[in-house]
Design an enzyme around this catalytic site. Sequence first.
Site, short mmCIF file in Angstrom:
data_model
loop_
_atom_site.label_atom_id
_atom_site.label_comp_id
_atom_site.label_asym_id
_atom_site.label_seq_id
_atom_site.Cartn_x
_atom_site.Cartn_y
_atom_site.Cartn_z
N GLY A 174 57.40 -21.37 5.45
CA GLY A 174 57.94 -21.84 6.72
C GLY A 174 57.55 -20.88 7.82
O GLY A 174 57.26 -19.72 7.56
N HIS A 215 66.84 -20.94 7.72
CA HIS A 215 66.13 -19.70 8.09
C HIS A 215 65.27 -19.94 9.34
O HIS A 215 65.31 -19.15 10.29
CB HIS A 215 65.27 -19.28 6.89
CG HIS A 215 64.41 -18.08 7.12
ND1 HIS A 215 64.57 -16.90 6.43
CD2 HIS A 215 63.35 -17.88 7.94
CE1 HIS A 215 63.66 -16.02 6.85
NE2 HIS A 215 62.90 -16.60 7.76
N GLU A 216 64.53 -21.06 9.34
CA GLU A 216 63.62 -21.31 10.47
C GLU A 216 64.39 -21.67 11.74
O GLU A 216 64.01 -21.26 12.84
CB GLU A 216 62.61 -22.41 10.13
CG GLU A 216 61.72 -22.13 8.93
CD GLU A 216 61.03 -20.77 8.93
OE1 GLU A 216 60.80 -20.20 10.02
OE2 GLU A 216 60.74 -20.27 7.84
N HIS A 274 65.53 -18.65 13.46
CA HIS A 274 64.49 -18.01 14.28
C HIS A 274 64.50 -18.55 15.71
O HIS A 274 64.22 -17.81 16.66
CB HIS A 274 63.09 -18.28 13.70
CG HIS A 274 62.64 -17.29 12.65
ND1 HIS A 274 62.51 -15.95 12.91
CD2 HIS A 274 62.28 -17.46 11.36
CE1 HIS A 274 62.07 -15.34 11.81
NE2 HIS A 274 61.93 -16.23 10.85
N GLN A 286 57.75 -16.85 16.04
CA GLN A 286 57.02 -15.91 15.18
C GLN A 286 55.55 -15.79 15.56
O GLN A 286 54.87 -14.85 15.15
CB GLN A 286 57.12 -16.32 13.70
CG GLN A 286 58.52 -16.15 13.13
CD GLN A 286 58.53 -16.52 11.66
OE1 GLN A 286 58.63 -17.69 11.32
NE2 GLN A 286 58.40 -15.54 10.79
N CYS A 302 60.68 -13.15 4.88
CA CYS A 302 60.24 -13.62 6.19
C CYS A 302 58.88 -13.02 6.49
O CYS A 302 58.67 -11.82 6.28
CB CYS A 302 61.26 -13.19 7.24
SG CYS A 302 60.85 -13.71 8.91
N LEU A 303 57.97 -13.84 6.98
CA LEU A 303 56.62 -13.35 7.31
C LEU A 303 56.67 -12.29 8.42
O LEU A 303 55.75 -11.49 8.54
CB LEU A 303 55.72 -14.50 7.73
CG LEU A 303 55.35 -15.49 6.61
CD1 LEU A 303 54.53 -16.64 7.17
CD2 LEU A 303 54.59 -14.81 5.48
#
Length: 159
Positions: free
Chosen positions: A46, A130-131, A134, A51, A88-89
């Site tokens: 995701g 999670h997304e 963000h 991000q 998380c990236l």
Amino acid sequence: MALREIRLDGDPILRKKSKEITEINDRIKILLDDMVETMRAANGLGLAAPQVGILRRAVVIDVGEEVLKIINPVIIEASGSIVDFEGCLSIPDLSGKVERPEKVKIKYLDENGESKVYEATGYTARAFCHEIDHLDGILYTDKALETFELNKDDNSEEE
Ligand code: CO
């Protein structure tokens, strides 16, 4: 399509609130395509627009059978609770245990501007939560019960 730079924890843009998308123009469609490519190249499940430095309410999520391009997502129902690991990236080499709903129902627009409802469970529900966090400047480490340093040679997937 092009790869975009993934912003890392500490970059102030990750803490800002993203704006609703009012017009799905070519710019937004290119953004979504680039986000899919960037997520795949980084082995993620995701990715949210902030991000890659864009404060708009757009996310992409790999739900297994396809990658959904999601605009202006809203959680309209949530039930249950599971504590599980996520990553998380934007926070490489870390994993954490976070409590998330077991099931969520999400309303969003697809890239054609059509209103969609998606019901997600388990890890996919976790990815949606999670997304969407963000988009409000929230990182999972804000909510994590515990965090763990990862071995840098580990190839686990992150969001
Ligand atoms: Co993330």
